[in-house]
Enzyme design. Structure first.
Site, short mmCIF file in Angstrom:
data_model
loop_
_atom_site.label_atom_id
_atom_site.label_comp_id
_atom_site.label_asym_id
_atom_site.label_seq_id
_atom_site.Cartn_x
_atom_site.Cartn_y
_atom_site.Cartn_z
N GLY A 122 40.15 46.67 42.10
CA GLY A 122 39.34 47.01 40.93
C GLY A 122 40.13 47.01 39.63
O GLY A 122 39.75 47.68 38.67
N GLY A 123 41.24 46.27 39.60
CA GLY A 123 41.95 46.06 38.34
C GLY A 123 42.45 47.34 37.67
O GLY A 123 42.62 47.36 36.46
N SER A 203 44.22 43.47 45.85
CA SER A 203 44.24 43.29 44.39
C SER A 203 45.02 44.42 43.71
O SER A 203 46.20 44.59 44.01
CB SER A 203 42.82 43.15 43.87
OG SER A 203 42.81 42.57 42.60
#
Ligand SMILES: *[C@@H]1O[C@H](CO)[C@@H](O)[C@H](O)[C@H]1NC(C)=O
Ligand SMILES: *[C@@H]1O[C@H](CO)[C@@H](O)[C@H](O)[C@H]1NC(C)=O
Ligand SMILES: *[C@@H]1O[C@H](CO)[C@@H](O)[C@H](O)[C@H]1NC(C)=O
Ligand SMILES: *[C@@H]1O[C@H](CO)[C@@H](O)[C@H](O)[C@H]1NC(C)=O
Ligand SMILES: *[C@@H]1O[C@H](CO)[C@@H](O)[C@H](O)[C@H]1NC(C)=O
Ligand SMILES: *[C@@H]1O[C@H](CO)[C@@H](O)[C@H](O)[C@H]1NC(C)=O
Ligand SMILES: *[C@@H]1O[C@H](CO)[C@@H](O)[C@H](O)[C@H]1NC(C)=O
Ligand SMILES: *[C@@H]1O[C@H](CO)[C@@H](O)[C@H](O)[C@H]1NC(C)=O
Ligand SMILES: CC(=O)N[C@H]1CO[C@H](CO)[C@@H](O)[C@@H]1O
Length: 548
Positions: A122-123, A203
């Site tokens: 989720g960055g 991520s």
């Protein structure tokens, strides 16, 4: 040993289905959980929404987390997901700053099993460990592991790095550390082996794992790692404070014309929803750069520091946690994000008319310098053949460029620097399923960012429950078995496992063979490394920096 009792309590009288309450006793107090069923029908226990740190509110906002104290003599109700950390979402009643929670899933508490700790994507500004929508444990719990999933602070609330003691930065990463400390102390009560902890990150979660390997705070808290689609080493640089982002947030929340300490005090008084409501405006444009809130190198303000020096320096000097690793990427990673930029006429126009100005923002390298111009020129020539971007015709070329900038090069750089030091297995995920995070002209395009998570975790917001006759079954079985096998032994191969018996996934090495596993319905070993020509361009443009 702890006590575990399964009591089918009186709730059965009021609900139609039989509900079983489960309890585990720790030195913090007793925790009440529930019983769930794995995808293939194995019963397991779920303890959800356990606070591992105090709610980071009031004076604790932006600061290092504080461990949560014992709740005994009361029992802790851990039968439901906790709230998400503040972020843009459709259901704002599900948001709370009291979000530093973890979930534990286990089949039994008697035998010590390998522990897998999931760090969500989720960055650094979105995502959660909630089982009800994005992080269902039912697939991985077909394997005999203890699974822990957790939330960490996000966005400005998690990553404000104001350049002072009031907001030193990396709060979200320190939350992860606090959860890992909790695992060390209490996971044996749940049948988990604290000496066998595997970090599994996607991520931003994978980026985090790379940093845990480098952080003095995380040392000794884990023993293996699975890094899916990101790493902390790339073409971007590290800062000691995110001044531009700090000032942008201050402006959006009317905390201007203040010293940096007053600015933080002002931001501390703002309601959580002010941060949520301004999240989109915190980006330069259209959610770019994808990595906006970033980990920072911390100055010493007498706080415990997560990152004490430049990651490239730590790597070079070899002073880090060396654990066996699986690291890989998907075939098409950010092609969906590329499409979002291309189909927006304004943004496409910006890139076509002023590539030198806008490319460094979306591709995340230095801006407004002669070197920046050179990089832009080279990338535009190499990937786009100097042609103007078109909405559909450029999807392939710009998709590759964007994917390599946001994910691919980080993967490649980390793999090249780490593989001479620790045992590494590497993969390229290519399975094109019926469900995907990117559809193009109503068709799934191929394996993109986050797609493997649909097989590792139950994601009810995107897929139905997969059955044994579904096409996806093979991929779920192979992935969860390889990952669990690696969590157990540090090697994904197991020639006596009925499903994995034909797998011969060799260790990666930088010798000319560069073997990798292509993960599809059939898994096959290839040689020559992944996207070697493409990443060669980046290696040339961004040589490993020497940092003193
Ligand atoms: C929103 O979140 C609340 C709190 O978790 C929950 O009770 C409710 O069902 C959710 N609503 C929707 C529409 O998902
Ligand atoms: C900031 O101040 C402006 C002007 O007074 C006001 O319109 C706006 O609502 C304020 N924003 C916040 C988040 O307080
Ligand atoms: C490695 O890092 C630790 C913690 O940051 C530090 O105390 C130690 O001196 C470092 N060792 C070397 C060889 O740099
Ligand atoms: C396209 O991008 C521009 C520039 O950021 C933005 O203002 C606009 O809202 C975007 N359009 C759509 C449909 O997203
Ligand atoms: C895509 O599918 C939806 C629903 O199945 C349909 O309404 C729509 O017309 C389709 N669009 C295209 C471009 O085929
Ligand atoms: C899907 O699986 C979940 C979790 O096991 C279960 O609660 C739900 O009822 C299942 N849905 C269907 C349609 O079978
Ligand atoms: C390999 O898999 C088999 C069957 O699942 C299991 O019994 C065995 O313990 C595994 N071997 C190792 C070394 O983990
Ligand atoms: C898993 O991978 C193996 C080896 O590539 C393959 O033969 C098999 O079909 C895959 N699926 C299952 C369920 O074994
Ligand atoms: C346990 C096991 O089967 N390990 C094998 C995994 O595959 C590699 C590469 O073929 C072998 O070297 C291992 O022996």
């Amino acid at each position: 040993m702890q006590l575990l009792r399964v009591i089918c309590i009186l709730v059965v009288l009021v609900t139609i289905n039989q509900t079983c309450a489960v309890r585990v006793t720790t030195t913090l107090g007793t925790i009440i959980g529930t019983t769930l069923k794995s995808r293939l029908g194995v019963d397991f226990f779920a303890f959800r929404g356990i606070r591992y740190a105090l709610a980071p509110v009031a004076n604790l906002r932006f600061r290092n987390p504080k461990p949560h104290p014992a709740w005994k003599p009361q029992n802790l109700d851990a039968t439901q997901d906790g709230p998400m950390c503040p972020q843009l979402t459709e259901n704002i009643t599900d948001l709370s700053e009291d979000c530093l929670r973890l979930n534990v899933y286990t089949r039994d508490t008697r035998v010590q099993k390998p522990v897998v700790v999931y760090l969500h994507p989720g960055g650094f500004y979105a995502g959660s460990a909630q089982s009800k929508n994005v992080a269902g444990p039912e697939h991985l719990m077909d394997r005999d592991i203890v699974l822990v999933t957790l939330n960490y602070r996000l966005g400005t609330l998690g990553f404000l790095a104001a350049g002072n003691a009031a907001a030193p930065g990396n709060a979200g990463l320190k939350d992860q550390v606090e959860a890992l400390r909790w695992v060390q102390r209490y996971i044996n009560n749940f049948g988990g082996d604290p000496n066998s902890v595997t970090l599994l990150g996607y991520s931003a979660g994978s980026f985090s794992i790379g940093l845990h390997m480098l952080s003095p705070m995380s040392s000794g808290l884990f023993h293996r790692a699975i890094m899916m689609s990101a790493s902390p080493l790339g073409q971007f640089d590290y800062e000691y404070q995110q001044k531009k982002l700090r000032d942008r947030q201050a402006k959006l929340l009317n905390c201007t014309k203040l010293t940096s300490v007053e600015l933080v005090t002002c931001l501390k008084r703002k309601p959580m929803m002010d941060f949520v409501n301004t999240q989109k405006q915190m980006f330069d444009f259209n959610y770019n750069p994808v990595l906006n809130w970033m980990p920072v190198i911390e100055n010493d303000y007498r706080q415990e520091r997560f990152l004490v020096e430049h990651p490239y320096k730590t790597i070079k000097e070899g002073n880090f946690t060396k654990v066996p690793l699986i690291i890989g990427i998907t075939e098409h990673e950010f092609v969906g994000g590329a499409y979002d930029l291309l189909k927006n006429n304004t943004v496409r126009g910006w890139l076509n008319e002023n590539f030198e100005k806008y490319a460094p923002i979306v591709l995340m390298y230095e801006r407004d310098t002669p070197r920046s111009k050179q990089i832009s020129t080279q990338l535009r020539a190499s990937y786009l053949g100097n042609r103007d971007l078109q909405t559909t015709d450029s999807l392939g070329s710009f998709g590759k460029l964007y994917s390599d900038a946001v994910i691919g090069f980080e993967y490649h750089r980390f793999l090249s620097l780490i593989s001479s030091v620790v045992p590494v297995y590497t993969y390229l995920f290519t399975y094109k399923g019926r469900f995907s995070h990117f559809k193009y002209q109503n068709q799934t395009f191929g394996a993109v960012h986050h797609d493997e998570l649909l097989y590792l975790l139950r994601v009810p917001v995107m897929t139905p429950n997969f059955t044994q006759t579904d096409d996806e079954h093979v991929v779920i079985e192979n992935l969860t078995r390889m990952w669990a096998q690696f969590a157990k032994t540090g090697n994904p191969n197991n020639s006596t496992d009925p499903v994995l018996k034909n797998l011969r996934w060799p260790l990666y090495s930088n010798d000319p063979r560069k073997p990798y596993l292509k993960i599809d319905k059939n898994m096959q070993v290839f040689e020559g490394g992944i996207f070697t020509d493409r990443f060669g361009i980046w290696d040339q443009l961004f040589p490993v920096p020497t940092i003193k």
